[in-house]
Design an enzyme around this catalytic site. Structure first.
Site, short mmCIF file in Angstrom:
data_model
loop_
_atom_site.label_atom_id
_atom_site.label_comp_id
_atom_site.label_asym_id
_atom_site.label_seq_id
_atom_site.Cartn_x
_atom_site.Cartn_y
_atom_site.Cartn_z
N HIS A 173 31.77 44.93 98.35
CA HIS A 173 33.58 44.78 98.33
C HIS A 173 33.82 43.31 98.68
CE1 HIS A 173 37.92 45.00 99.62
NE2 HIS A 173 37.79 44.02 100.42
N CYS A 208 39.86 47.40 103.94
CA CYS A 208 39.19 46.27 103.62
C CYS A 208 38.39 48.24 103.30
CB CYS A 208 38.86 45.26 103.31
SG CYS A 208 40.18 44.65 103.61
N ASN A 210 41.59 40.00 96.63
CA ASN A 210 40.65 40.79 97.27
C ASN A 210 42.05 41.98 97.35
OD1 ASN A 210 40.47 43.00 99.83
ND2 ASN A 210 39.59 41.27 100.82
N PHE A 245 44.47 37.88 98.78
CA PHE A 245 45.63 39.36 98.40
C PHE A 245 46.09 39.47 97.50
CE2 PHE A 245 43.89 39.22 102.70
CZ PHE A 245 42.77 40.53 103.38
#
Length: 392
Positions: free
Chosen positions: A307, A166, A340, A217
């Site tokens: 993020h 990430c 994500n 994700f």
């Protein structure tokens, strides 16, 4: 969002000579759009699993992630061609890489071409390529396949960042900043590309933590053009990159644990990860803020491009720094719309920040000039860049 609307009206605020700037953004996604409300039934049906307890757990997780939509490479066609991907314990890394290597290159090319179009320059102006991915493995690497796919000159200088997770997008931005500032006249293409197929597995009671990834994700690609001393006749600087810092937290290497195995990549995220980030984020941010004279507790005077590793991480940062709710709105929107998407997600956050900055200008409201671009990855590694918003 309508990207053309973002780029119109971006101001040419003064840029410091020699400082790297982000000159354009681009993104791309695979064709499969997954609605979170339908994910659970689809996932259990495609993996031929009938476990009510695991199904209930995934349903709960899908609600807590705040994700609404995501894009994925995985499809019925892939599972028909590779049924072994849903067979527990079957060595499938070869098959996964066949899919992933091609998919990430295709998405990276599309994102890069969109970015170049938004930039206004040409392929021949690109001097360096930084490529980031945690979803492929091959020699030669994805950087060369991307360069060939775009038609970049053979003397374009390439750098590859693999398995940074990430934090990869901001790590790549840090590297691109260094290149741009140390090579006057250079134009750096930063491309990130990820797909969850590398770690796709059927649900298992022995791996309950896998369900977090299933609920959170997504896939996609992102791209940026970075260079110093922009040519204002056709280049529109978006963010100036002032200072970049990387820091890892000792004794935390098992808190984000990833292994490439015969069954693909396996990740384990420690339950205490959000707490660890909360405990350390203030000192890290204070270090960056002090460069230009901001004091601690002045966090709401900055913009925040964070993020979105997950809602718990965003909530902990907001709480620890006492941020106003709107400060993390771009991060929360990116998480809601794309999940994500690992290294790519910071591109989506910055796009939403530009959109919001232009809205505040139209409303006659000011927007912070200074801010932080942050990401957290394996290590635990903190990546941060003190930046100026040139769109405000």
């Amino acid at each position: 969002m309508g990207e053309e609307g973002i780029w119109k009206g971006v101001t040419k605020k003064g840029v410091n000579p020699g400082k790297a700037t982000i000159l354009a953004l681009g993104k791309a996604f695979p064709p499969q759009l997954v609605m979170q409300e339908y994910l659970v039934d689809g996932y259990f049906r495609s993996t031929n699993c009938d476990n009510p307890e695991l199904k209930q757990k995934l349903t709960r997780l899908c609600k807590t992630t705040t994700v609404k939509t995501r894009y994925v490479v995985m499809s019925e066609e892939i599972l028909i061609k590779y049924p072994e991907l849903v067979t527990e314990g079957t060595p499938t890394v070869k098959q996964r890489l066949e899919i992933c290597n091609e998919a990430v290159t295709e998405m990276a090319i599309e994102a890069a071409l969109g970015c170049i179009k938004n930039w206004g320059g040409s392929l021949s102006d690109i001097t360096h390529l930084v490529y980031v991915s945690s979803s492929e493995a091959r020699l030669p690497g994805g950087d060369l396949y991307l360069a060939k796919g775009l038609g970049l000159s053979p003397d374009t200088q390439r750098i590859m960042l693999y398995f940074a997770g990430c934090s990869g997008g901001v790590a790549g931005l840090r590297v691109a900043k260094d290149i741009a500032e140390n090579n006057p006249g250079s134009r750096v293409l930063l491309a990130t590309s990820e797909t969850t197929i590398i770690g796709f597995k059927p649900p298992s009671a022995d791996r309950p933590y896998d369900l977090v990834g299933v609920a959170l994700f997504g896939d996609g690609a992102g791209a940026m053009i970075i260079g110093s001393d922009p040519i204002l006749e056709y280049e529109k600087p978006l963010f100036e990159l002032h200072t970049a810092v990387q820091e890892f937290l000792p004794h935390t290497k098992k808190k984000i644990d990833g292994r490439l195995t015969e069954e693909g990549i396996s990740f384990k995220l420690a339950r205490e990860l959000p707490q660890i980030i909360e405990d350390n984020v203030k000192g890290f941010c204070d270090k960056l803020m002090s460069v230009v004279g901001f004091q601690n507790k002045e966090y709401n005077k900055l913009f925040w491009a964070v993020h979105p590793g997950g809602p718990a991480i965003l909530n902990r940062i907001e709480k620890r720094l006492d941020l106003l709710p709107e400060k993390l709105s771009a991060s929360r929107r990116a998480l809601m719309d794309y999940g994500n998407a690992s290294s790519n997600t910071i591109v989506y956050v910055l796009e939403y920040m530009i959109e919001e900055a232009l809205k505040t200008r139209k409303d006659g409201r000011g927007d912070p000039e200074w801010g932080l671009i942050l990401a957290f990855g394996p290590g635990i590694t903190f990546e941060g860049i003190l930046a100026r918003n040139l769109c405000a």
